[in-house]
Design a protein around this motif. Sequence first.
Motif, short mmCIF file in Angstrom:
data_model
loop_
_atom_site.label_atom_id
_atom_site.label_comp_id
_atom_site.label_asym_id
_atom_site.label_seq_id
_atom_site.Cartn_x
_atom_site.Cartn_y
_atom_site.Cartn_z
N GLY A 82 -19.59 -4.09 1.63
CA GLY A 82 -18.64 -4.82 2.47
C GLY A 82 -17.59 -5.59 1.72
N HIS A 83 -17.66 -5.67 0.40
CA HIS A 83 -16.64 -6.37 -0.39
C HIS A 83 -15.41 -5.49 -0.54
CE1 HIS A 83 -19.47 -9.48 -2.16
NE2 HIS A 83 -20.22 -8.73 -1.37
N TRP A 84 -14.26 -6.15 -0.74
CA TRP A 84 -12.99 -5.43 -0.91
C TRP A 84 -12.58 -5.44 -2.36
CZ3 TRP A 84 -10.84 -2.79 3.02
CH2 TRP A 84 -11.30 -3.10 4.30
N ARG A 85 -11.97 -4.35 -2.82
CA ARG A 85 -11.39 -4.26 -4.17
C ARG A 85 -9.96 -3.75 -4.02
NH1 ARG A 85 -15.36 -1.02 -7.94
NH2 ARG A 85 -13.87 -1.72 -9.49
N THR A 86 -9.08 -4.21 -4.90
CA THR A 86 -7.67 -3.80 -4.85
C THR A 86 -7.19 -3.40 -6.23
OG1 THR A 86 -7.00 -6.11 -5.10
CG2 THR A 86 -7.10 -5.27 -2.87
N TRP A 87 -6.24 -2.45 -6.26
CA TRP A 87 -5.69 -1.94 -7.51
C TRP A 87 -4.18 -1.89 -7.44
CZ3 TRP A 87 -10.09 -0.09 -5.26
CH2 TRP A 87 -11.25 -0.09 -6.05
N ARG A 88 -3.56 -2.12 -8.58
CA ARG A 88 -2.11 -1.99 -8.72
C ARG A 88 -1.76 -0.50 -8.84
NH1 ARG A 88 -3.90 -6.06 -12.00
NH2 ARG A 88 -3.10 -8.13 -11.47
N PRO A 89 -0.48 -0.17 -8.70
CA PRO A 89 -0.07 1.24 -8.85
C PRO A 89 -0.43 1.85 -10.20
CG PRO A 89 1.68 -0.01 -7.80
CD PRO A 89 0.64 -1.01 -8.23
N ASP A 90 -0.52 1.02 -11.26
CA ASP A 90 -0.87 1.56 -12.58
C ASP A 90 -2.38 1.77 -12.76
OD1 ASP A 90 -1.92 -0.98 -13.01
OD2 ASP A 90 -0.51 -1.50 -14.61
N GLY A 91 -3.16 1.45 -11.72
CA GLY A 91 -4.60 1.66 -11.77
C GLY A 91 -5.42 0.47 -12.20
N THR A 92 -4.77 -0.63 -12.61
CA THR A 92 -5.52 -1.81 -13.01
C THR A 92 -5.99 -2.55 -11.76
OG1 THR A 92 -3.52 -3.16 -13.18
CG2 THR A 92 -4.32 -2.11 -15.21
N VAL A 102 0.84 -1.20 0.00
CA VAL A 102 0.00 0.00 0.00
C VAL A 102 0.88 1.25 0.00
CG1 VAL A 102 -1.66 1.32 1.38
CG2 VAL A 102 -2.00 -1.12 1.01
N HIS A 103 2.00 1.22 0.72
CA HIS A 103 2.91 2.37 0.74
C HIS A 103 3.68 2.53 -0.57
CE1 HIS A 103 2.35 3.80 4.82
NE2 HIS A 103 2.23 2.53 5.18
N HIS A 104 3.59 1.51 -1.42
CA HIS A 104 4.27 1.58 -2.72
C HIS A 104 3.29 1.71 -3.87
CE1 HIS A 104 8.36 0.99 -1.27
NE2 HIS A 104 7.81 0.20 -0.36
N GLY A 105 2.08 2.19 -3.58
CA GLY A 105 1.15 2.53 -4.64
C GLY A 105 -0.05 1.61 -4.84
N PHE A 106 -0.07 0.46 -4.18
CA PHE A 106 -1.25 -0.40 -4.29
C PHE A 106 -2.37 0.23 -3.47
CE2 PHE A 106 1.99 -3.18 -5.73
CZ PHE A 106 1.38 -4.14 -6.52
N ARG A 107 -3.63 -0.06 -3.86
CA ARG A 107 -4.76 0.54 -3.17
C ARG A 107 -5.76 -0.56 -2.79
NH1 ARG A 107 -7.85 4.35 -6.82
NH2 ARG A 107 -9.39 2.74 -6.79
N VAL A 108 -6.29 -0.48 -1.57
CA VAL A 108 -7.30 -1.40 -1.06
C VAL A 108 -8.49 -0.56 -0.64
CG1 VAL A 108 -7.81 -3.13 0.70
CG2 VAL A 108 -5.48 -2.93 -0.17
N GLU A 109 -9.68 -0.98 -1.06
CA GLU A 109 -10.87 -0.17 -0.77
C GLU A 109 -12.06 -1.08 -0.45
OE1 GLU A 109 -13.38 2.41 -3.76
OE2 GLU A 109 -11.40 3.30 -3.42
N ARG A 110 -12.74 -0.79 0.66
CA ARG A 110 -13.94 -1.53 1.02
C ARG A 110 -15.14 -0.87 0.34
NH1 ARG A 110 -14.81 -3.22 6.96
NH2 ARG A 110 -13.58 -1.34 7.18
N GLN A 111 -15.95 -1.66 -0.34
CA GLN A 111 -17.14 -1.18 -1.02
C GLN A 111 -18.29 -1.07 -0.01
OE1 GLN A 111 -16.80 -0.32 -4.45
NE2 GLN A 111 -14.76 -0.59 -3.59
N PRO A 112 -19.32 -0.27 -0.32
CA PRO A 112 -20.43 -0.09 0.62
C PRO A 112 -21.09 -1.40 1.07
CG PRO A 112 -20.57 1.52 -1.14
CD PRO A 112 -19.46 0.57 -1.51
#
Length: 60
Positions: A37-47, A25-35
């Motif tokens: 309750g499911h989780w979604r994750t993204w690479r630093p390039d946005g995919t 996460v500190h190197h650009g990956f993103r983790v996000e909880r959806q309303p």
Amino acid sequence: MHWLDGGETNLQNSALLCERHHTKVHHGFRVERQPEGHWRTWRPDGTEIGVPSPLLQPAA
């Protein structure tokens, strides 16, 4: 809103990550909880990093 953009830090917008994934996460990956309750994750390039369906489906 992400805490870097002025969002709050609280239990509702937090995730417990192992050391390896916390570092990502500190190197650009993103983790996000959806309303819902499911989780979604993204690479630093946005995919988005998809989660495959289980190989075995539960018996009906």
